[in-house]
Scaffold this motif. Structure first.
Motif, PDB file in Angstrom:
ATOM      1  N   CYS A 145      67.240  16.791  15.987  1.00 46.77           N
ATOM      2  CA  CYS A 145      67.623  17.141  17.364  1.00 46.77           C
ATOM      3  C   CYS A 145      67.069  16.127  18.368  1.00 46.77           C
ATOM      4  O   CYS A 145      67.739  15.773  19.345  1.00 46.77           O
ATOM      5  N   LEU A 146      65.844  15.665  18.136  1.00 50.31           N
ATOM      6  CA  LEU A 146      65.283  14.631  19.010  1.00 50.31           C
ATOM      7  C   LEU A 146      66.165  13.395  19.007  1.00 50.31           C
ATOM      8  O   LEU A 146      66.478  12.823  20.062  1.00 50.31           O
ATOM      9  N   ALA A 158      63.856  19.382  13.707  1.00 49.67           N
ATOM     10  CA  ALA A 158      63.434  18.972  15.047  1.00 49.67           C
ATOM     11  C   ALA A 158      63.633  17.472  15.247  1.00 49.67           C
ATOM     12  O   ALA A 158      64.076  17.034  16.317  1.00 49.67           O
ATOM     13  N   THR A 184      63.809  20.922  22.166  1.00 49.24           N
ATOM     14  CA  THR A 184      63.368  20.338  20.905  1.00 49.24           C
ATOM     15  C   THR A 184      61.916  19.893  20.988  1.00 49.24           C
ATOM     16  O   THR A 184      61.163  20.008  20.016  1.00 49.24           O
TER      17      THR A 184
END
Length: 433
Positions: free
Chosen positions: A124-125, A121, A105
């Motif tokens: 996902c982080l 993104a 990511t």
């Protein structure tokens, strides 16, 4: 005439740290390494890219805060369903898998070219960093330790504070020197080359692993088949327990309020006339305070119990909100950070141990997954709410008074819940015989 109170089973004796075995110290260091690895998914890390990302994609404070809310809520929802894996698979394998996902990511963040990809993104982080790695680390410490639980959670949580103390200033300077995209690429390299191998080594030979079971090696302080408690408290039953909903809203306050102040630090600095570089340089006040408080709180939890400390957890954060709303000198910055750090330092050992005290450790992973998801969601709602209020003209200094009132209210509630906490904790101690 009132009925006499029943005698309560004594709490397990709190032993000195000298009784920790080398294997146990190794696991605690592994927990600290894992919590440090969560930082790329934490708001204090992502907030350093706030200005760069808003300028790149043409976003206002409220728009970016709203997108961050959507991303974080998505990660929280996924965590509810995936978090139960912590009860079924090894902490070592899950941790390395989460680090790999976080590294991929980070690469994606460096390649961003569209706002939709930014939201994906960010989600996902938040999921791999703040969500899964935090859940694995804290659940593992809670399950592998009993008499040392409070202190194990405190020392493992030092990874959070180490990152908070050093990374904001380093990231700010690195962005200025190399550009924000290159910083994300460097982050990915560190996760893969350093963090993943380190955790793989430190979490070897766990107490619930095949080697320990085959050799008959017993963890002197962890959960075995004879010390598992709270077997009846499945996730479904916890969700139907009124006590759960009496606890949850209050502990969602620190991630929401602390996150929004950090996420909108550029706005706060502009509002008060502070230099942003000075503000980020003073983050160690927050981290060092949190570290010292966490260690001290761990000893208190092991000696007195987590539930007895719940009424004081939110009071320092209430003080921080009062300072934000009333003071503008530069010396107010370290005062704000120290007050937030006091609450942060209390959260890991106190709240982390509370769930074991009232629900046992049999289904701890599934229970903590729900709690972690709720706290991740709170950290999403905070920046989104604050950003929207900023856009309509209600600045953070005025918002702070509402946040202060919230903290005081739930501190009083936890004081009123003491008898219920005590009754539940006593029943689980009795299960240990």
């Amino acid at each position: 005439m009132s009925a006499p109170r029943l005698a309560h089973p004594p709490r397990p004796k709190s032993p000195p740290l000298s009784e920790l075995t080398p294997r146990q110290v190794q696991w605690i260091v592994g927990g600290a390494a894992m919590t440090l690895a969560t930082l790329p998914g934490q708001t204090i890390f992502i907030a350093q890219f706030n200005t760069a990302l808003r300028e790149t994609f043409g976003l206002s404070h409220g728009q970016f805060g709203g997108l961050y809310t959507i991303a974080t809520m998505s990660s929280a929802t996924l965590l509810v369903f995936v978090g139960g894996l912590v009860d079924r698979f090894s902490a070592r394998g899950l941790a390395v898998a989460a680090i790999a996902g976080l590294a991929l990511t980070a690469v994606a963040m460096g390649l961003l070219g569209h706002v939709v990809l930014l939201v994906m993104a960010l989600a996902c982080l938040r999921f791999f960093g703040q969500g899964m790695l935090s859940l694995i680390a804290m659940t593992t410490m809670s399950r592998w330790f009993n008499r040392f639980r409070g202190r194990a959670l405190s020392f493992a949580g030092l990874g959070f504070t180490m990152g908070d103390a050093t990374l904001p200033f380093i990231i700010t300077m690195s962005i200025a020197a190399f550009g924000w995209r290159q910083v994300w690429f460097g982050t990915a390299c560190m996760l893969v080359a350093v963090v993943a191998p380190l955790i793989w080594v430190l979490f070897r030979d766990p107490p619930d692993g095949k080697r320990a079971k085959a050799s008959g090696t017993i963890n002197p302080d962890g959960a075995t088949s004879s010390t598992l408690t709270g077997g009846r408290w499945t996730r479904g039953k916890v969700l139907r327990d009124p006590l759960f909903y009496s606890v949850l809203p209050g502990i969602m306050g620190p991630p929401a309020i602390g996150t929004l102040f950090i996420f909108h630090q550029a706005h706060l600095a502009e509002l008060r006339g502070w230099d942003l570089t000075v503000l980020t340089a003073l983050f160690p006040f927050l981290s060092l305070t949190a570290a010292g408080t966490s260690v001290f709180a761990g000893f208190l939890v092991d000696k007195f119990g987590a539930y007895r400390m719940m009424p004081v957890v939110l009071l320092p954060l209430a003080t921080a909100c009062l300072v934000v709303g009333t003071l503008s000198p530069v010396w107010a910055i370290p005062l704000i950070f120290m007050c937030i750090g006091l609450t942060m330092g209390l959260m890991n050992p106190v709240v982390g141990s509370l769930w074991v005290e009232i629900y046992g450790n049999t289904h701890l992973g599934a229970i903590r997954a729900m709690v972690t998801a709720a706290m991740v969601a709170a950290s999403a709602l905070g920046p989104g709410l604050a950003g929207g209020l900023i856009d309509i003209g209600i600045d953070l200094d005025w918002q702070a008074f509402g946040y202060m009132s919230y903290c005081v209210f739930w501190s009083v509630m936890y004081l009123l819940l003491q008898r219920r906490f005590e009754a539940r904790s006593t029943g689980l101690i009795a299960e240990l015989g």
